[in-house]
Motif scaffolding. Sequence first.
Motif, mmCIF file in Angstrom:
data_model
loop_
_atom_site.group_PDB
_atom_site.id
_atom_site.type_symbol
_atom_site.label_atom_id
_atom_site.label_comp_id
_atom_site.label_asym_id
_atom_site.label_seq_id
_atom_site.Cartn_x
_atom_site.Cartn_y
_atom_site.Cartn_z
ATOM 1 N N ALA A 99 0.845 -1.199 0.000
ATOM 2 C CA ALA A 99 0.000 0.000 0.000
ATOM 3 C C ALA A 99 0.879 1.248 0.000
ATOM 4 O O ALA A 99 2.005 1.228 0.509
ATOM 5 C CB ALA A 99 -0.899 0.010 1.230
ATOM 6 N N PRO A 100 0.382 2.339 -0.562
ATOM 7 C CA PRO A 100 1.166 3.577 -0.572
ATOM 8 C C PRO A 100 1.426 4.104 0.836
ATOM 9 O O PRO A 100 0.677 3.801 1.767
ATOM 10 C CB PRO A 100 0.286 4.566 -1.340
ATOM 11 C CG PRO A 100 -0.826 3.792 -1.925
ATOM 12 C CD PRO A 100 -0.902 2.477 -1.233
ATOM 13 N N ILE A 101 2.473 4.896 0.964
ATOM 14 C CA ILE A 101 2.749 5.569 2.240
ATOM 15 C C ILE A 101 1.641 6.591 2.463
ATOM 16 O O ILE A 101 1.364 7.418 1.603
ATOM 17 C CB ILE A 101 4.128 6.254 2.217
ATOM 18 C CG1 ILE A 101 5.233 5.212 2.120
ATOM 19 C CG2 ILE A 101 4.316 7.134 3.447
ATOM 20 C CD1 ILE A 101 6.624 5.787 1.951
ATOM 21 N N GLU A 102 0.992 6.513 3.605
ATOM 22 C CA GLU A 102 -0.114 7.409 3.940
ATOM 23 C C GLU A 102 0.444 8.646 4.632
ATOM 24 O O GLU A 102 1.018 8.554 5.705
ATOM 25 C CB GLU A 102 -1.115 6.687 4.851
ATOM 26 C CG GLU A 102 -2.291 7.513 5.255
ATOM 27 C CD GLU A 102 -3.088 8.048 4.078
ATOM 28 O OE1 GLU A 102 -3.356 9.258 4.063
ATOM 29 O OE2 GLU A 102 -3.429 7.262 3.182
ATOM 30 N N LEU A 103 0.277 9.792 3.995
ATOM 31 C CA LEU A 103 0.799 11.044 4.551
ATOM 32 C C LEU A 103 -0.230 11.775 5.415
ATOM 33 O O LEU A 103 0.085 12.777 6.028
ATOM 34 C CB LEU A 103 1.293 11.953 3.431
ATOM 35 C CG LEU A 103 2.436 11.368 2.592
ATOM 36 C CD1 LEU A 103 2.784 12.311 1.450
ATOM 37 C CD2 LEU A 103 3.645 11.075 3.448
ATOM 38 N N GLY A 104 -1.440 11.280 5.459
ATOM 39 C CA GLY A 104 -2.464 11.878 6.302
ATOM 40 C C GLY A 104 -3.008 13.184 5.725
ATOM 41 O O GLY A 104 -2.798 13.518 4.563
ATOM 42 N N ASP A 105 -3.698 13.934 6.564
ATOM 43 C CA ASP A 105 -4.329 15.188 6.153
ATOM 44 C C ASP A 105 -3.352 16.344 6.350
ATOM 45 O O ASP A 105 -3.581 17.258 7.134
ATOM 46 C CB ASP A 105 -5.607 15.400 6.968
ATOM 47 C CG ASP A 105 -6.427 16.567 6.461
ATOM 48 O OD1 ASP A 105 -6.189 17.015 5.319
ATOM 49 O OD2 ASP A 105 -7.290 17.041 7.210
ATOM 50 N N TRP A 106 -2.254 16.319 5.621
ATOM 51 C CA TRP A 106 -1.171 17.281 5.807
ATOM 52 C C TRP A 106 -1.556 18.698 5.408
ATOM 53 O O TRP A 106 -0.931 19.656 5.850
ATOM 54 C CB TRP A 106 0.077 16.826 5.050
ATOM 55 C CG TRP A 106 -0.150 16.504 3.607
ATOM 56 C CD1 TRP A 106 -0.504 15.298 3.088
ATOM 57 C CD2 TRP A 106 -0.038 17.393 2.500
ATOM 58 N NE1 TRP A 106 -0.619 15.381 1.719
ATOM 59 C CE2 TRP A 106 -0.334 16.663 1.331
ATOM 60 C CE3 TRP A 106 0.295 18.741 2.377
ATOM 61 C CZ2 TRP A 106 -0.315 17.224 0.070
ATOM 62 C CZ3 TRP A 106 0.312 19.298 1.111
ATOM 63 C CH2 TRP A 106 0.002 18.545 -0.023
ATOM 64 N N ARG A 107 -2.577 18.868 4.597
ATOM 65 C CA ARG A 107 -2.986 20.214 4.183
ATOM 66 C C ARG A 107 -3.622 20.997 5.328
ATOM 67 O O ARG A 107 -3.496 22.207 5.396
ATOM 68 C CB ARG A 107 -3.953 20.148 3.011
ATOM 69 C CG ARG A 107 -3.290 19.768 1.708
ATOM 70 C CD ARG A 107 -4.331 19.658 0.582
ATOM 71 N NE ARG A 107 -3.737 19.269 -0.661
ATOM 72 C CZ ARG A 107 -3.564 18.026 -1.062
ATOM 73 N NH1 ARG A 107 -3.932 17.017 -0.289
ATOM 74 N NH2 ARG A 107 -3.005 17.759 -2.230
ATOM 75 N N SER A 108 -4.321 20.294 6.227
ATOM 76 C CA SER A 108 -5.013 21.003 7.306
ATOM 77 C C SER A 108 -4.548 20.612 8.707
ATOM 78 O O SER A 108 -4.865 21.318 9.666
ATOM 79 C CB SER A 108 -6.525 20.790 7.181
ATOM 80 O OG SER A 108 -6.837 19.418 7.283
ATOM 81 N N ALA A 109 -3.808 19.519 8.851
ATOM 82 C CA ALA A 109 -3.322 19.108 10.175
ATOM 83 C C ALA A 109 -2.169 20.014 10.607
ATOM 84 O O ALA A 109 -1.519 20.656 9.780
ATOM 85 C CB ALA A 109 -2.857 17.655 10.141
ATOM 86 N N SER A 110 -1.918 20.039 11.903
ATOM 87 C CA SER A 110 -0.791 20.831 12.399
ATOM 88 C C SER A 110 0.516 20.186 11.956
ATOM 89 O O SER A 110 0.559 19.000 11.597
ATOM 90 C CB SER A 110 -0.827 20.920 13.921
ATOM 91 O OG SER A 110 -0.455 19.683 14.497
#
Length: 145
Positions: A34-45
């Motif tokens: 599975a791809p590396i999950e970078l999360g919600d980096w646009r809005s997370a701290s």
Amino acid sequence: MKRAILSAAILLAACATAPVDDAGAPAAAGIPSAPIELGDWRSASEAETSAAFEQQVGARYARGVAISAVRADLRRNDFACAPNTTPSNGRGDPPNQICRKSATAGNCTHTWQVHLFETGDALARARAIYDRRCGADGLLGGPGR
């Protein structure tokens, strides 16, 4: 003569069906497809994004896995890897490879790095680093020039 032919046939069959096992080089077993999950980096701290990325890299790359498999996985995930050319200057243990991925959203540039520390052909450890630079911010959020 029949014995020699039979022996040769058995040996040939064993060679053709035996899996290749290179015990000297760890395999890519354990690296998720599975791809590396970078999360919600646009809005997370920045702290949340950094912690999630560190956890993702730590869980993904186990000590002892083949370094070539780690680099291949990072390339599949759009990271560019290159040998570290920065001298250590006697300050700690520098990584052997630095893999980097950047994305721009709004006025911010997001950079993810994976520092690879190698022991021969195997991964000794991986360090994950995330940085966000917005507007006039300097490196690692400090003042700009």
